[in-house]
Design an enzyme around this catalytic site. Structure first.
Site, PDB file in Angstrom:
ATOM      1  N   ASP A 267      56.432  19.992  49.684  1.00  0.00           N
ATOM      2  CA  ASP A 267      56.763  18.588  49.197  1.00  0.00           C
ATOM      3  C   ASP A 267      55.359  17.820  49.321  1.00  0.00           C
ATOM      4  O   ASP A 267      54.981  17.350  50.326  1.00  0.00           O
ATOM      5  CB  ASP A 267      57.730  17.766  49.980  1.00  0.00           C
ATOM      6  CG  ASP A 267      58.042  16.540  49.371  1.00  0.00           C
ATOM      7  OD1 ASP A 267      57.314  15.963  48.510  1.00  0.00           O
ATOM      8  OD2 ASP A 267      58.897  15.788  49.949  1.00  0.00           O
TER       9      ASP A 267
ATOM     10  N   LYS B 212      50.008  25.135  33.196  1.00  0.00           N
ATOM     11  CA  LYS B 212      48.760  24.553  33.320  1.00  0.00           C
ATOM     12  C   LYS B 212      47.582  25.475  34.317  1.00  0.00           C
ATOM     13  O   LYS B 212      46.476  25.560  33.941  1.00  0.00           O
ATOM     14  CB  LYS B 212      48.620  23.108  33.736  1.00  0.00           C
ATOM     15  CG  LYS B 212      49.234  22.268  32.669  1.00  0.00           C
ATOM     16  CD  LYS B 212      49.244  20.563  32.732  1.00  0.00           C
ATOM     17  CE  LYS B 212      50.168  20.288  31.747  1.00  0.00           C
ATOM     18  NZ  LYS B 212      51.457  20.558  31.933  1.00  0.00           N
TER      19      LYS B 212
ATOM     20  N   ASP C  61      54.367  23.583  44.504  1.00  0.00           N
ATOM     21  CA  ASP C  61      55.361  22.860  43.890  1.00  0.00           C
ATOM     22  C   ASP C  61      56.559  22.626  44.920  1.00  0.00           C
ATOM     23  O   ASP C  61      56.591  23.395  45.923  1.00  0.00           O
ATOM     24  CB  ASP C  61      56.101  23.668  42.696  1.00  0.00           C
ATOM     25  CG  ASP C  61      56.606  22.726  41.763  1.00  0.00           C
ATOM     26  OD1 ASP C  61      56.251  22.098  40.701  1.00  0.00           O
ATOM     27  OD2 ASP C  61      57.893  22.401  41.883  1.00  0.00           O
TER      28      ASP C  61
ATOM     29  N   ASP D 271      49.903  17.020  37.819  1.00  0.00           N
ATOM     30  CA  ASP D 271      50.698  16.985  36.687  1.00  0.00           C
ATOM     31  C   ASP D 271      52.080  16.432  37.041  1.00  0.00           C
ATOM     32  O   ASP D 271      53.126  17.208  37.338  1.00  0.00           O
ATOM     33  CB  ASP D 271      50.898  18.490  36.107  1.00  0.00           C
ATOM     34  CG  ASP D 271      51.532  18.342  34.641  1.00  0.00           C
ATOM     35  OD1 ASP D 271      51.723  17.489  33.814  1.00  0.00           O
ATOM     36  OD2 ASP D 271      51.992  19.550  34.115  1.00  0.00           O
TER      37      ASP D 271
ATOM     38  N   CYS E  81      51.484  19.875  41.342  1.00  0.00           N
ATOM     39  CA  CYS E  81      52.936  19.877  40.910  1.00  0.00           C
ATOM     40  C   CYS E  81      52.804  20.981  39.761  1.00  0.00           C
ATOM     41  O   CYS E  81      52.948  20.964  38.558  1.00  0.00           O
ATOM     42  CB  CYS E  81      53.110  18.772  40.329  1.00  0.00           C
ATOM     43  SG  CYS E  81      53.136  17.243  41.314  1.00  0.00           S
ATOM     44  N   ALA E  82      52.675  22.378  40.077  1.00  0.00           N
ATOM     45  CA  ALA E  82      52.243  23.431  39.417  1.00  0.00           C
ATOM     46  C   ALA E  82      53.491  23.967  38.610  1.00  0.00           C
ATOM     47  O   ALA E  82      53.487  24.599  37.357  1.00  0.00           O
ATOM     48  CB  ALA E  82      51.905  24.731  40.048  1.00  0.00           C
TER      49      ALA E  82
ATOM     50  N   GLY F  44      53.821  26.816  36.431  1.00  0.00           N
ATOM     51  CA  GLY F  44      52.173  27.228  36.092  1.00  0.00           C
ATOM     52  C   GLY F  44      51.701  27.290  34.881  1.00  0.00           C
ATOM     53  O   GLY F  44      50.681  27.799  34.709  1.00  0.00           O
TER      54      GLY F  44
ATOM     55  N   CYS G 284      53.684  13.844  30.849  1.00  0.00           N
ATOM     56  CA  CYS G 284      54.078  13.863  29.471  1.00  0.00           C
ATOM     57  C   CYS G 284      55.110  12.740  29.030  1.00  0.00           C
ATOM     58  O   CYS G 284      56.166  13.038  28.424  1.00  0.00           O
ATOM     59  CB  CYS G 284      54.451  15.195  29.258  1.00  0.00           C
ATOM     60  SG  CYS G 284      55.968  15.731  30.212  1.00  0.00           S
TER      61      CYS G 284
HETATM   62  C1  LIG Z   1      55.609  18.020  34.790  1.00  0.00           C
HETATM   63  S1  LIG Z   1      56.068  19.127  35.754  1.00  0.00           S
HETATM   64  C2  LIG Z   1      54.961  20.277  35.926  1.00  0.00           C
HETATM   65  C3  LIG Z   1      54.748  21.254  34.960  1.00  0.00           C
HETATM   66  C4  LIG Z   1      53.585  22.288  35.279  1.00  0.00           C
HETATM   67  N1  LIG Z   1      52.480  21.647  35.641  1.00  0.00           N
HETATM   68  C5  LIG Z   1      53.203  22.982  34.021  1.00  0.00           C
HETATM   69  O1  LIG Z   1      52.188  22.924  33.416  1.00  0.00           O
HETATM   70  O2  LIG Z   1      54.144  23.981  33.559  1.00  0.00           O
HETATM   71  C6  LIG Z   1      56.308  18.491  37.441  1.00  0.00           C
HETATM   72  C7  LIG Z   1      56.363  19.318  38.724  1.00  0.00           C
HETATM   73  O3  LIG Z   1      56.507  18.370  39.605  1.00  0.00           O
HETATM   74  C8  LIG Z   1      57.292  19.220  40.734  1.00  0.00           C
HETATM   75  N2  LIG Z   1      57.381  18.228  41.586  1.00  0.00           N
HETATM   76  C9  LIG Z   1      58.337  17.082  41.852  1.00  0.00           C
HETATM   77  N3  LIG Z   1      58.278  16.348  43.082  1.00  0.00           N
HETATM   78  C10 LIG Z   1      57.375  17.245  43.682  1.00  0.00           C
HETATM   79  C11 LIG Z   1      57.060  17.033  45.232  1.00  0.00           C
HETATM   80  N4  LIG Z   1      57.317  15.879  45.792  1.00  0.00           N
HETATM   81  N5  LIG Z   1      55.853  17.773  45.606  1.00  0.00           N
HETATM   82  C12 LIG Z   1      55.678  18.914  44.594  1.00  0.00           C
HETATM   83  N6  LIG Z   1      55.814  19.159  43.544  1.00  0.00           N
HETATM   84  C13 LIG Z   1      56.897  18.237  43.069  1.00  0.00           C
HETATM   85  C14 LIG Z   1      58.507  19.592  39.967  1.00  0.00           C
HETATM   86  O4  LIG Z   1      59.290  20.586  40.532  1.00  0.00           O
HETATM   87  C15 LIG Z   1      57.702  20.157  38.512  1.00  0.00           C
HETATM   88  O5  LIG Z   1      57.557  21.507  38.543  1.00  0.00           O
END
Ligand SMILES: C[S@@+](CC[C@H](N)C(=O)[O-])C[C@H]1O[C@@H](n2cnc3c(N)ncnc32)[C@H](O)[C@@H]1O
Length: 443
Positions: free
Chosen positions: A306, A261, A279, A324, A255-256, A259, A375
């Protein structure tokens, strides 16, 4: 001016929170602008900080102090909404009335402003009467600014020292950076910032972490253009460290997003990782692509997908996997006060978090490490998700992180990392380190 990162120390008879307004008067136009911005932020679910930056930068004729005033009033209403509604004795108060109540807490509400905000003389008198009472006598959900959903989560958790946590969540967050060691060490970055008259210091326990004493314009600095640092809260930096990725390993950031992290992981390993960042939202990965170019990482693989669904066959056998997870963001209320009132589909979110953990585990090699992080402060998004996973997969184990510099009180008796703004000076984070079964455990 007082240090906005510190909770206001209560003085007898005046322990109410108050906006930290710059010197000078507040005019009706500023009250109305703050109310208008609040309506748009809450109705459209916009990020407050970015919206304020954009809107205020567009008002070129506005003076610096007036911008600061509008910004402070807007953020204060988002942070203290329950308190303000209690003062107004109206849970459906208009944003203008809430701004007026915020002004009353700063002893800056005059009859003209009250009238502009739509308060009748009776309502203004009632507001003054309520404000004369003691803050400490308010119900805890009001004092802590928790809407009913957040209050239920808070109660399910029952944090210790709740008062100090609530105060910390209402305060302004510092600006944290992580240095890119391929551009020089952290001290060199601190020196460079000092050269631009930006005061900064290292963050204890985080070798790449740098904290600014006050907000500064960073994007115009040569070090930023050159990829010498990224803005990243210290809590996020601990998530990166919890993965303990070693040079040469294959790492998956499921879940980048944009990015933060991923770049932290690359910095920790001096770029020597085979990192795949995924993502759901391709536009977030586009932002990561731009950042990696500035950062100097050309080997990062980006995949829009997804991750609740079966992953492509080549996304398997990773040494380390980071989830994440999307969450309520309650640990980041200092930076994103607009999230306090966000409507959340709790069941849907929990299902997504469970599925992401499931898919992440399938992509981890035998003996590999999986880190699940949010978070969020709420157990429903944290312990409940991980414990349900471990119950479904008894051959997986939770490992207690041994991270140099991590404060002892950040690790719970069960071995989860729980970071809190009042104790650790960073956003609230939950981190679980899980080990896949197998005879080749990661270091
Ligand atoms: C907490 S944020 C991630 C923040 C990121 N890792 C960073 O450090 O900036 C959660 C992320 O999960 C993604 N997300 C939500 N559902 C998802 C899915 N089914 N598959 C992949 N990514 C997903 C969102 O688009 C979002 O960018």
């Amino acid at each position: 001016m007082s240090d906005p990162t510190q909770p206001r120390s209560p003085t007898p008879g005046d322990d109410w929170p108050a906006p930290d307004l710059p010197r000078g008067r507040t005019f009706p136009a500023q009250l109305l602008l703050a109310a208008d911005l609040l309506e748009r932020i809450t109705e459209q679910g916009l990020p407050a900080d970015r919206s304020l930056q954009r809107e205020l930068a567009a008002r070129r004729k506005m003076g610096r102090r007036d911008r600061e005033r509008v910004r402070e009033l807007t953020l204060f209403v988002l942070r203290q909404r329950q308190v303000l509604d209690w003062l107004l004795d109206d849970s459906a108060a208009s944003m203008a009335a809430r701004v007026a109540a915020a002004l009353s807490l700063a002893d800056a509400l005059d009859p003209v402003l009250a009238e502009v905000a739509g308060l009748t003389p009776e309502a203004a008198a009632s507001l003054a009467r309520r404000r004369a009472g003691r803050f400490a006598s308010l119900p805890w959900t009001v004092r802590f600014n928790l809407d009913p959903a957040a209050a239920a989560q808070w109660q399910a958790w029952q944090p210790d020292a709740p008062e100090t946590l609530a105060r910390a969540l209402d305060a302004r967050a510092p600006v944290d950076l992580h240095a890119n060691p391929r551009h020089g060490d952290r001290d060199a970055l601190i020196d460079e910032l000092a050269g631009a008259e930006i005061e900064a210091r290292g963050i204890a326990g985080l070798p790449l972490g740098v904290r600014l004493e006050r907000p500064a314009r960073l994007t115009r600095l040569p070090a930023f253009e050159a990829g010498g640092f990224e803005v990243q809260d210290a809590g996020s930096q601990w998530v990166v460290r919890a993965l303990q990725a070693q040079p040469g390993e294959r790492v998956l950031d499921l879940c980048a997003g944009a990015g933060g992290k991923s770049l932290g992981l690359l910095d920790e390993a001096r770029g020597q990782l085979r990192l795949t960042a995924c993502d759901l939202h391709p536009e977030r990965l586009d932002r990561l692509r731009t950042r990696t170019q500035r950062h100097g990482d050309t080997t990062l693989e980006l995949r829009a997908l997804d991750a609740t669904q079966a992953l492509p066959a080549d996304l398997a056998g990773f040494d380390r996997v980071l989830i994440d997870a999307p969450c309520s963001g309650s640990g980041t209320w200092r930076r994103h006060p607009e999230l306090r009132g966000a409507a959340i589909d709790w069941d849907g979110l929990a299902e997504t978090q469970c599925q992401l953990l499931e898919r992440g585990s399938q992509a981890t090699r035998p003996g590999g490490r999986l880190v699940y992080a949010t978070c969020s402060l709420w157990p429903a998004e944290n312990e409940a998700i991980v414990e349900a996973f471990l119950a479904r997969h008894p051959s997986w184990t939770a490992t207690r992180p041994t991270l140099e510099g991590l404060p002892d009180d950040a690790v719970t008796p069960d071995g989860w990392v729980r970071l809190r703004p009042d104790r650790h000076g960073c956003d609230g984070f939950f981190i679980a380190c899980l080990q896949a079964p197998g005879d080749r455990p990661t270091a």
